[in-house]
Design a protein around this motif. Structure first.
Motif, PDB file in Angstrom:
ATOM      1  N   ARG A 171       2.246   6.260  10.979  1.00 43.25           N
ATOM      2  CA  ARG A 171       2.817   7.488  10.425  1.00 43.25           C
ATOM      3  C   ARG A 171       1.996   8.190   9.379  1.00 43.25           C
ATOM      4  NH1 ARG A 171       8.407   7.215  11.946  1.00 43.25           N
ATOM      5  NH2 ARG A 171       8.562   5.463  13.006  1.00 43.25           N
ATOM      6  N   SER A 172       1.340   7.409   8.385  1.00 37.93           N
ATOM      7  CA  SER A 172       0.548   7.755   7.179  1.00 37.93           C
ATOM      8  C   SER A 172      -0.998   8.515   8.048  1.00 37.93           C
ATOM      9  CB  SER A 172      -0.019   6.864   6.426  1.00 37.93           C
ATOM     10  OG  SER A 172       1.276   6.329   5.723  1.00 37.93           O
ATOM     11  N   VAL A 173      -1.347   7.639   8.771  1.00 39.03           N
ATOM     12  CA  VAL A 173      -2.526   8.037   9.753  1.00 39.03           C
ATOM     13  C   VAL A 173      -2.277   9.680  10.357  1.00 39.03           C
ATOM     14  CG1 VAL A 173      -4.231   7.815  11.602  1.00 39.03           C
ATOM     15  CG2 VAL A 173      -3.382   5.977   9.944  1.00 39.03           C
ATOM     16  N   ARG A 174      -1.244   9.535  11.141  1.00 42.48           N
ATOM     17  CA  ARG A 174      -0.694  10.779  11.697  1.00 42.48           C
ATOM     18  C   ARG A 174      -0.822  11.928  10.679  1.00 42.48           C
ATOM     19  NH1 ARG A 174       4.583  10.227  15.154  1.00 42.48           N
ATOM     20  NH2 ARG A 174       5.203  10.028  13.227  1.00 42.48           N
ATOM     21  N   GLU A 192       4.302   1.930  10.605  1.00 43.25           N
ATOM     22  CA  GLU A 192       4.352   2.547   9.111  1.00 43.25           C
ATOM     23  C   GLU A 192       2.952   3.196   8.799  1.00 43.25           C
ATOM     24  OE1 GLU A 192       4.487   1.338   4.501  1.00 43.25           O
ATOM     25  OE2 GLU A 192       5.840  -0.123   5.977  1.00 43.25           O
ATOM     26  N   SER A 193       1.761   2.416   8.978  1.00 49.78           N
ATOM     27  CA  SER A 193       0.538   3.093   8.844  1.00 49.78           C
ATOM     28  C   SER A 193       0.034   4.068   9.767  1.00 49.78           C
ATOM     29  CB  SER A 193      -0.412   1.641   8.885  1.00 49.78           C
ATOM     30  OG  SER A 193      -1.766   2.251   8.696  1.00 49.78           O
ATOM     31  N   MET A 228       0.784  -1.256  -0.034  1.00 55.32           N
ATOM     32  CA  MET A 228      -0.043  -0.001  -0.157  1.00 55.32           C
ATOM     33  C   MET A 228       0.962   0.943   0.089  1.00 55.32           C
ATOM     34  SD  MET A 228      -3.465   0.768   1.860  1.00 55.32           S
ATOM     35  CE  MET A 228      -4.298   2.484   1.671  1.00 55.32           C
ATOM     36  N   SER A 229       0.756   2.021  -0.890  1.00 54.12           N
ATOM     37  CA  SER A 229       1.532   3.496  -0.895  1.00 54.12           C
ATOM     38  C   SER A 229       0.626   4.409  -0.739  1.00 54.12           C
ATOM     39  CB  SER A 229       2.186   3.429  -2.466  1.00 54.12           C
ATOM     40  OG  SER A 229       0.973   3.419  -3.417  1.00 54.12           O
ATOM     41  N   GLY A 230       1.199   5.816  -0.580  1.00 52.43           N
ATOM     42  CA  GLY A 230       0.555   6.890  -0.371  1.00 52.43           C
ATOM     43  C   GLY A 230      -0.073   6.970   1.155  1.00 52.43           C
ATOM     44  N   LEU A 231      -0.725   8.010   1.252  1.00 49.67           N
ATOM     45  CA  LEU A 231      -1.389   8.102   2.837  1.00 49.67           C
ATOM     46  C   LEU A 231      -2.670   7.540   3.115  1.00 49.67           C
ATOM     47  CD1 LEU A 231      -1.051  12.050   3.227  1.00 49.67           C
ATOM     48  CD2 LEU A 231       0.200  10.494   4.239  1.00 49.67           C
ATOM     49  N   ASP A 232      -2.592   6.816   3.953  1.00 53.56           N
ATOM     50  CA  ASP A 232      -3.702   6.141   4.599  1.00 53.56           C
ATOM     51  C   ASP A 232      -4.950   7.330   4.859  1.00 53.56           C
ATOM     52  OD1 ASP A 232      -2.492   3.666   4.759  1.00 53.56           O
ATOM     53  OD2 ASP A 232      -2.258   3.678   6.632  1.00 53.56           O
ATOM     54  N   THR A 233      -5.966   7.301   4.184  1.00 54.97           N
ATOM     55  CA  THR A 233      -6.791   8.495   4.457  1.00 54.97           C
ATOM     56  C   THR A 233      -7.862   8.024   5.561  1.00 54.97           C
ATOM     57  OG1 THR A 233      -8.174   7.289   2.646  1.00 54.97           O
ATOM     58  CG2 THR A 233      -6.791   9.189   2.221  1.00 54.97           C
ATOM     59  N   HIS A 288      -7.460   1.409   7.109  1.00 54.92           N
ATOM     60  CA  HIS A 288      -6.229   0.453   6.694  1.00 54.92           C
ATOM     61  C   HIS A 288      -5.413   0.194   8.097  1.00 54.92           C
ATOM     62  CE1 HIS A 288      -2.919  -1.171   4.447  1.00 54.92           C
ATOM     63  NE2 HIS A 288      -2.034  -0.184   4.911  1.00 54.92           N
ATOM     64  N   MET A 289      -5.147   0.900   8.882  1.00 57.02           N
ATOM     65  CA  MET A 289      -4.343   0.702  10.153  1.00 57.02           C
ATOM     66  C   MET A 289      -5.279  -0.225  10.931  1.00 57.02           C
ATOM     67  SD  MET A 289      -2.645   3.243  12.803  1.00 57.02           S
ATOM     68  CE  MET A 289      -1.745   2.520  14.210  1.00 57.02           C
ATOM     69  N   GLN A 290      -6.612   0.035  11.046  1.00 58.49           N
ATOM     70  CA  GLN A 290      -7.613  -0.974  11.759  1.00 58.49           C
ATOM     71  C   GLN A 290      -7.419  -2.425  11.259  1.00 58.49           C
ATOM     72  OE1 GLN A 290     -11.592   0.220  11.348  1.00 58.49           O
ATOM     73  NE2 GLN A 290     -12.435  -1.440  12.113  1.00 58.49           N
ATOM     74  N   GLN A 291      -7.254  -2.406  10.266  1.00 58.88           N
ATOM     75  CA  GLN A 291      -7.179  -3.804   9.386  1.00 58.88           C
ATOM     76  C   GLN A 291      -5.874  -4.579   9.880  1.00 58.88           C
ATOM     77  OE1 GLN A 291      -7.531  -3.821   5.162  1.00 58.88           O
ATOM     78  NE2 GLN A 291      -9.554  -2.899   5.326  1.00 58.88           N
ATOM     79  N   ILE A 292      -4.820  -3.854   9.840  1.00 62.25           N
ATOM     80  CA  ILE A 292      -3.424  -4.406  10.035  1.00 62.25           C
ATOM     81  C   ILE A 292      -3.409  -4.722  11.723  1.00 62.25           C
ATOM     82  CG2 ILE A 292      -0.969  -3.968  10.288  1.00 62.25           C
ATOM     83  CD1 ILE A 292      -1.143  -1.740   8.066  1.00 62.25           C
TER      84      ILE A 292
END
Ligand code: MN
Length: 240
Positions: A104-107, A101-102, A1-6, A72-76
Motif C-alpha cells: 500500500r505504501s509502495v503504491r 501493508e508495504s 517501519m512507519s511512513g511511506l516506503d520510498t 523495503h517490500m523486496q526485503q519482506i
C-alpha cells in the motif's frame, strides 16, 4: 517501519536509461495491476497449507520489487521466500500481511512519482543508418523520449500520431529524402511548427545555407564529433 516506503531512485534511473519513461510507466502499471492478486494468492496458499506456493509467489514479488526499487517490500518478500523455503508455516500469515501493508505504501509512492514526473520531451529520429540511430539514441535517451524511424514515410505517420516536440531528420534517406519529409511536415498545419534539425553527412560549403533556407531550424553534420553541439541545439529549439 512507519511512513511511506520510498522508491530507490537509482533503480528508477537505471530503468530510464534502459527504456525511458515509457518503461518506468509500463512496469509501474504491471506492478500495480498484478501485486494485489499475488498477495491474495499467497493468503490462499497459506490457508490451504501450500508453503511451496507461498515461496513461489514471494519469489515473483521479490523480483518485481527489485525492478522498481521497492527495497523495503523486496526485503519482506525475500524473508517470506526464505521462511517458506525452510517449510516454516507459522510466520507466513504475519509476513504476508506485512507485504500487503508495504505494498500500500509502495503504491502510494509510485502513484505520486507518476503524477510528479516532469514531461520529458519526445524527439523523433529519422535516420536510415542503424549505427547512427544507435549513437543518437545513446546520446539522447538519458534526457528525452526517443522514437526512431528508418524512412520518411514511416516517420510522417509517426509524427502525426505522436506529435513529437522535435524531429532530427537525416537528409539522405531511401525514398523520400529529408527535404521532401520536411516539406510534408511544413505543409501540414498540425505539424508545421515542430522544430526540425537536419542531420547530414553532406558537410559541404553551401549546404548549410541551402538547408536553413529550406526551412530546417538547424543543421548538425555527421559524424557527430561533438555531441554537445547537438544537445545544445536541441535544448535551444525546445525552449522556443
Ligand atoms: Mn542516411
Amino acid at each position: 517501519m512507519s511512513g511511506l516506503d520510498t522508491i530507490d531512485e537509482a533503480a528508477i534511473q537505471r530503468l530510464r536509461k534502459i527504456g525511458g519513461e515509457d518503461l518506468i510507466n509500463e512496469l509501474t502499471a504491471i506492478f500495480l495491476k498484478n501485486t494485489p492478486g499475488r498477495i491474495q494468492a499467497a493468503r490462499e496458499a497459506i490457508r490451504s497449507g501450500d508453503v511451496n506456493q507461498v515461496m513461489l509467489v514471494a519469489h515473483s514479488l521479490k523480483s518485481s520489487c527489485a525492478n522498481l526499487g521497492a527495497r523495503h517490500m523486496q526485503q519482506i518478500a525475500a524473508e517470506t521466500e526464505k521462511i517458506a523455503m525452510n517449510g516454516d508455516a507459522a510466520p507466513l500469515p504475519g509476513l504476508v500481511e506485512k507485504l500487503d501493508e508495504s505494498f500500500r505504501s509502495v503504491r502510494e509512492s509510485l502513484q505520486r512519482r507518476v503524477t510528479q514526473s516532469p514531461h520529458r520531451p519526445r524527439i523523433l529520429v529519422v535516420e536510415d543508418n542503424a549505427d547512427n540511430r544507435l549513437l543518437v539514441r545513446a546520446l539522447l535517451q538519458p534526457l528525452y523520449e526517443i522514437s526512431e524511424y528508418e524512412n520518411g514515410t514511416d516517420a510522417l505517420a509517426g509524427i502525426s500520431s505522436q506529435s513529437p516536440d522535435l524531429v532530427l531528420l537525416d537528409i539522405s534517406l531511401p525514398g523520400m529524402d529529408g527535404y521532401a519529409v520536411l516539406g510534408a511536415i511544413r505543409a501540414n498545419p498540425s505539424m508545421a511548427d515542430i522544430p526540425v534539425i537536419a542531420l547530414t553527412a553532406h558537410a559541404m560549403t553551401g549546404d548549410r545555407d541551402k538547408i536553413i533556407a529550406s526551412g530546417f531550424n538547424d543543421y548538425i553534420s555527421k559524424p557527430i564529433d561533438d555531441e554537445q553541439i547537438l544537445l545544445d541545439s536541441i535544448a535551444r529549439l525546445l525552449k522556443t
